[in-house]
Structures are given as C-alpha cells and as structure tokens.
Write a protein that holds these residues in place. Structure first.
Motif, PDB file in Angstrom:
ATOM      1  N   LEU A 148       3.413   3.700  15.497  1.00 18.74           N
ATOM      2  CA  LEU A 148       2.431   3.496  14.419  1.00 18.74           C
ATOM      3  C   LEU A 148       1.399   4.618  14.427  1.00 18.74           C
ATOM      4  O   LEU A 148       1.102   5.220  13.388  1.00 18.74           O
ATOM      5  CB  LEU A 148       1.757   2.133  14.610  1.00 18.74           C
ATOM      6  CG  LEU A 148       0.713   1.707  13.579  1.00 18.74           C
ATOM      7  CD1 LEU A 148       0.652   0.180  13.483  1.00 18.74           C
ATOM      8  CD2 LEU A 148      -0.687   2.251  13.867  1.00 18.74           C
ATOM      9  N   PHE A 149       0.854   4.923  15.607  1.00 21.67           N
ATOM     10  CA  PHE A 149      -0.182   5.954  15.666  1.00 21.67           C
ATOM     11  C   PHE A 149       0.388   7.341  15.370  1.00 21.67           C
ATOM     12  O   PHE A 149      -0.303   8.187  14.812  1.00 21.67           O
ATOM     13  CB  PHE A 149      -0.881   5.924  17.028  1.00 21.67           C
ATOM     14  CG  PHE A 149      -1.818   4.759  17.183  1.00 21.67           C
ATOM     15  CD1 PHE A 149      -2.974   4.685  16.419  1.00 21.67           C
ATOM     16  CD2 PHE A 149      -1.544   3.734  18.069  1.00 21.67           C
ATOM     17  CE1 PHE A 149      -3.848   3.610  16.541  1.00 21.67           C
ATOM     18  CE2 PHE A 149      -2.407   2.654  18.205  1.00 21.67           C
ATOM     19  CZ  PHE A 149      -3.562   2.590  17.439  1.00 21.67           C
ATOM     20  N   GLY A 150       1.630   7.563  15.733  1.00 19.69           N
ATOM     21  CA  GLY A 150       2.260   8.846  15.413  1.00 19.69           C
ATOM     22  C   GLY A 150       2.347   9.043  13.908  1.00 19.69           C
ATOM     23  O   GLY A 150       2.175  10.155  13.397  1.00 19.69           O
ATOM     24  N   ALA A 151       2.599   7.943  13.176  1.00 19.96           N
ATOM     25  CA  ALA A 151       2.647   8.013  11.706  1.00 19.96           C
ATOM     26  C   ALA A 151       1.242   8.126  11.124  1.00 19.96           C
ATOM     27  O   ALA A 151       1.018   8.809  10.120  1.00 19.96           O
ATOM     28  CB  ALA A 151       3.352   6.780  11.147  1.00 19.96           C
ATOM     29  N   LEU A 152       0.284   7.465  11.779  1.00 16.69           N
ATOM     30  CA  LEU A 152      -1.094   7.453  11.261  1.00 16.69           C
ATOM     31  C   LEU A 152      -1.767   8.818  11.407  1.00 16.69           C
ATOM     32  O   LEU A 152      -2.783   9.087  10.769  1.00 16.69           O
ATOM     33  CB  LEU A 152      -1.901   6.372  11.994  1.00 16.69           C
ATOM     34  CG  LEU A 152      -3.162   5.844  11.303  1.00 16.69           C
ATOM     35  CD1 LEU A 152      -2.850   5.282   9.929  1.00 16.69           C
ATOM     36  CD2 LEU A 152      -3.847   4.795  12.173  1.00 16.69           C
ATOM     37  N   HIS A 153      -1.194   9.678  12.238  1.00  9.36           N
ATOM     38  CA  HIS A 153      -1.730  11.035  12.388  1.00  9.36           C
ATOM     39  C   HIS A 153      -1.827  11.748  11.048  1.00  9.36           C
ATOM     40  O   HIS A 153      -2.699  12.593  10.848  1.00  9.36           O
ATOM     41  CB  HIS A 153      -0.824  11.858  13.313  1.00  9.36           C
ATOM     42  CG  HIS A 153      -1.376  12.022  14.687  1.00  9.36           C
ATOM     43  ND1 HIS A 153      -2.222  13.042  15.031  1.00  9.36           N
ATOM     44  CD2 HIS A 153      -1.214  11.281  15.805  1.00  9.36           C
ATOM     45  CE1 HIS A 153      -2.553  12.932  16.298  1.00  9.36           C
ATOM     46  NE2 HIS A 153      -1.960  11.863  16.799  1.00  9.36           N
ATOM     47  N   GLY A 154      -0.912  11.436  10.130  1.00  8.70           N
ATOM     48  CA  GLY A 154      -0.909  12.110   8.830  1.00  8.70           C
ATOM     49  C   GLY A 154      -1.943  11.558   7.873  1.00  8.70           C
ATOM     50  O   GLY A 154      -2.055  12.034   6.742  1.00  8.70           O
ATOM     51  N   GLY A 155      -2.698  10.517   8.270  1.00 14.07           N
ATOM     52  CA  GLY A 155      -3.688   9.910   7.383  1.00 14.07           C
ATOM     53  C   GLY A 155      -3.091   8.763   6.584  1.00 14.07           C
ATOM     54  O   GLY A 155      -1.892   8.461   6.674  1.00 14.07           O
ATOM     55  N   ALA A 156      -3.934   8.122   5.780  1.00 12.98           N
ATOM     56  CA  ALA A 156      -3.538   6.898   5.079  1.00 12.98           C
ATOM     57  C   ALA A 156      -2.368   7.131   4.122  1.00 12.98           C
ATOM     58  O   ALA A 156      -1.418   6.336   4.082  1.00 12.98           O
ATOM     59  CB  ALA A 156      -4.737   6.326   4.315  1.00 12.98           C
ATOM     60  N   VAL A 157      -2.419   8.212   3.354  1.00 10.56           N
ATOM     61  CA  VAL A 157      -1.402   8.414   2.316  1.00 10.56           C
ATOM     62  C   VAL A 157      -0.032   8.646   2.954  1.00 10.56           C
ATOM     63  O   VAL A 157       0.970   8.022   2.565  1.00 10.56           O
ATOM     64  CB  VAL A 157      -1.802   9.592   1.402  1.00 10.56           C
ATOM     65  CG1 VAL A 157      -0.728   9.845   0.352  1.00 10.56           C
ATOM     66  CG2 VAL A 157      -3.144   9.302   0.728  1.00 10.56           C
ATOM     67  N   ALA A 158       0.021   9.528   3.954  1.00  7.11           N
ATOM     68  CA  ALA A 158       1.294   9.804   4.631  1.00  7.11           C
ATOM     69  C   ALA A 158       1.784   8.559   5.368  1.00  7.11           C
ATOM     70  O   ALA A 158       2.987   8.263   5.383  1.00  7.11           O
ATOM     71  CB  ALA A 158       1.121  10.964   5.608  1.00  7.11           C
ATOM     72  N   PHE A 159       0.857   7.807   5.959  1.00  7.57           N
ATOM     73  CA  PHE A 159       1.228   6.588   6.685  1.00  7.57           C
ATOM     74  C   PHE A 159       1.894   5.595   5.730  1.00  7.57           C
ATOM     75  O   PHE A 159       2.929   4.995   6.049  1.00  7.57           O
ATOM     76  CB  PHE A 159      -0.021   5.963   7.315  1.00  7.57           C
ATOM     77  CG  PHE A 159       0.248   4.726   8.120  1.00  7.57           C
ATOM     78  CD1 PHE A 159       0.710   4.819   9.425  1.00  7.57           C
ATOM     79  CD2 PHE A 159       0.041   3.465   7.581  1.00  7.57           C
ATOM     80  CE1 PHE A 159       0.963   3.673  10.179  1.00  7.57           C
ATOM     81  CE2 PHE A 159       0.289   2.313   8.322  1.00  7.57           C
ATOM     82  CZ  PHE A 159       0.751   2.417   9.626  1.00  7.57           C
ATOM     83  N   ALA A 160       1.293   5.425   4.560  1.00 11.26           N
ATOM     84  CA  ALA A 160       1.848   4.478   3.584  1.00 11.26           C
ATOM     85  C   ALA A 160       3.260   4.896   3.179  1.00 11.26           C
ATOM     86  O   ALA A 160       4.148   4.043   3.009  1.00 11.26           O
ATOM     87  CB  ALA A 160       0.938   4.403   2.359  1.00 11.26           C
ATOM     88  N   GLU A 161       3.477   6.192   3.032  1.00 13.40           N
ATOM     89  CA  GLU A 161       4.817   6.667   2.647  1.00 13.40           C
ATOM     90  C   GLU A 161       5.837   6.353   3.738  1.00 13.40           C
ATOM     91  O   GLU A 161       6.971   5.952   3.457  1.00 13.40           O
ATOM     92  CB  GLU A 161       4.770   8.175   2.362  1.00 13.40           C
ATOM     93  CG  GLU A 161       4.062   8.489   1.046  1.00 13.40           C
ATOM     94  CD  GLU A 161       3.749   9.969   0.858  1.00 13.40           C
ATOM     95  OE1 GLU A 161       4.050  10.763   1.777  1.00 13.40           O
ATOM     96  OE2 GLU A 161       3.188  10.313  -0.198  1.00 13.40           O
TER      97      GLU A 161
END
Ligand code: SF4
Length: 356
Positions: A148-161
C-alpha cells in the motif's frame, strides 16, 4: 488571561502584516498560558494544513493537526498532498475498496499516542495518531514495492489508479485534482469561478494562481462573466511572483507601487499594464510547454483542463452549496473554458500561438 489566544512569533521581520502565529490552545478545559505548549514542534498550521490535515482527516484539534504538520515538515512532504493521500486511503478503506492483500491496517513504525511500535493502526478518519505514523511508514517504503505504501508514494491520484487497476473499484472517482495536482482546501463546488481558476492554472489545481476581488457566489450560476477578471488576476500574480513578493503582501501593495519597485530595481520604465502584458506572454509559454507535453503523451489539451470526476459530477451533500457541482452543467463548463481560450488568444482546442 492578559495573553491573546494567538501569539505572533515567527513572522518575516519587519513585515507589517505579520501573518505567522502560534496558538495558545485550551487543553483539557484549561487555557494554556505563557509560551505556547507546542512551540518546540511547529508554528500554528497554515490554512490549507488546518483543512487538509485536519477536518479532511476527521480531526478537530489544532494540536493534532500540528503533529501531522510537524511530520510533513520533518519528512519534506507537502501538507495538501499528504492530506489528500491519507484521506483517500481512509475513504477507500471505509468503502471496502482497498486490495485484500493490503488489509485495512498498518504497523505503527514507532510508539506514538495510544500505539506501541508495531501495533496495528486502522485506516480510519478521526485518529489523531494516524497522520504522523502513516507518513513515517510511507517514507520507509520503497516506491512501487507492491505494498500500500509503495503505491502511495506516487500520491493520491497515482494511488487511486493502482487501486482501480487491482480491484476494479472506481477509486479514481474519489480523488479531487486537476492535472494531477491535489485540490487545496477550497472546494470549487462551493464558489463560482473557482473551478475555472483551478482548470486554467498551468501547474494544476493551485489556489495561488488566481483570485477574485469580491465574493462570487455559488456555481449554480455561470462563471462566464468572471473570465476577464480571472485572466487579469492570473497575469497580476505572475508579476507578483516575478517580484518575489509574498502573496499576502500583494493585497496591501498598490499595482503602481509594484511597477515603481520594478523600475527602481531594473531601470526599466515599465507601467503596471506593461508588466501584466509581459505576464500574459509568460502564461502562454507555460501553456505551450504543457500542450507539447500532452501531445507527446497522446493527450488532448482541453481534456487535461477538466477537473477530476467527483468535482464535476458529485453534488455537495450539505451546507449552503448543497446540490452544487463545479459548474451549472457540462455546457456551462464548456462555454466558460471556450471563453477563457478565446480571451487568452488561444485556439478552440486550448493551444496558444507562441511567437519566436
Ligand atoms: S504576510 Fe508574508 S511577508 Fe508578512 S509575515 Fe506573512 S508570510 Fe511573511
């Protein structure tokens, strides 16, 4: 009791506006006296931080906001984007939309608040310990490591994608942004003209690239009449930033005084109107860069100007702007954007003609 609730303490000397301050909060019903209790942590949070790291996360105490603010300062993170990212994870957890493998908790990276190191922290709104713990965990993860945190590194927009691609849930509909930049605390569904200001700022949904002189009302009415003022304010802000003048100080500094300062510094006898005309050229250059970038990615400029889905399609559920979205409807949105392109001298698809 002779002390005020806020103490100005960290201002840029000798600024007469002196906006910076530190709170003297009431803790457990007792009003703090003397030196503000949190002064070894952080000054009073700025407006955007109060909203994005506070009410946006279900927190109501400014002291709790300061813990998240302090974490951002120490970790080098922006408080608006951090608030947007953390609230998105909380919302997706609440909806049951997070990938199953990630679960709905994370291990506290250190002891804080009611948690011992390693305790499970649940992704939920209203937990004062969550922001500093989650942000520390975020900075210890590797970008794109599958967590989860690895994906959240990209910020909210990238995380949602990422979540949308992994689960099929429409997580991108929960984001609030333009051009990938997270929305600040001013919801365009509650102020007429605000959406167009976010859409036409070259950096994305910035609240620092435009301003209206008077309250504009609700977006149930068209913002078409505001377009000339929007462009005028954007150009003025380019001049302000080029003079390296504080945004708050601009409001207290007459335009002619700024032109005089420009002349005194550079020897160039330019009027305020001359400076604003040059600012318009700068705005076009930045736009041309954006358009070329989108073209290289196979994207359409006018489409890139649209706000994210929630701001365009999901009406506010309560308050004075209950029922409003960012424009009257899609036709009004298109008419406002077209008028903006036309007044900027751009073509119908939002491309400026930049002369060599
Ligand atoms: S108004 Fe601007 S210059 Fe003055 S104290 Fe605040 S940030 Fe500094």
């Amino acid at each position: 009791d002779e002390h005020p609730d806020a103490k100005q303490s960290g201002c840029c000397a000798p600024c007469p506006i002196a906006c910076e301050a530190a709170d003297r909060p009431t803790v457990d019903g007792v009003r703090t006296k003397g030196r503000p209790v949190h002064l070894n942590r952080v000054e009073r949070p700025e407006y955007e931080t109060l909203a994005m790291m506070g009410s946006n996360l279900g927190l109501t105490s400014s002291l709790d906001v300061m813990d998240g603010n302090d974490a951002c300062n120490r970790l080098g993170l922006d408080t608006i984007s951090s608030g947007a990212a953390l609230s998105l994870v909380c919302e997706l957890a609440e909806r049951g939309w997070l990938p199953e493998a990630w679960g709905t908790t994370f291990a506290a990276p250190f002891a804080f608040g009611p948690y011992a190191e390693g305790d499970a922290v649940t992704w939920r709104f209203g937990d004062p310990a969550l922001p500093p713990l989650a942000l520390a965990a975020l900075c210890r993860a590797q970008p794109g490591d599958g967590s989860l945190f690895g994906a959240l590194h990209g910020g909210a927009v990238a995380f949602a994608e990422v979540v949308e691609s992994l689960t099929g849930h429409p997580a991108t509909r929960c984001t609030a942004h333009c051009k990938g930049l997270d929305l600040p605390a001013w919801d365009p569904r509650g102020k007429r003209g605000n959406a167009l200001a976010y859409m036409t700022a070259n950096v994305g949904a910035s609240h620092m690239r435009a301003g209206y002189k008077a309250p504009t009302g609700l977006p149930k009415d068209s913002a078409l009449d505001l377009v000339p003022e929007l462009i005028e304010s954007q150009n003025a802000i380019v001049v302000r930033d080029s003079l390296i003048l504080c945004a708050f100080a601009k409001g207290a500094s007459p335009d002619d005084m700024l032109a005089e300062a420009w002349t005194a510094i550079t020897g160039d006898e330019a009027s305020w109107a001359d400076l604003c005309a040059r600012a318009g050229v700068q705005w076009d250059l930045a736009r041309a860069w954006n358009v070329a970038h989108w073209r290289a990615l196979g994207r359409d400029a006018a489409n890139e100007d649209l706000l994210s889905w929630r701001l365009r399609k999901e009406p506010l559920p309560s308050g004075v702007a209950k029922g409003c979205v960012s424009f009257q409807d899609d036709d009004d949105e298109a008419a406002c954007l077209s008028a903006y392109y036309r007044l900027r001298g751009w073509d119908a698809s939002g491309r400026p003609e930049v002369k060599a």
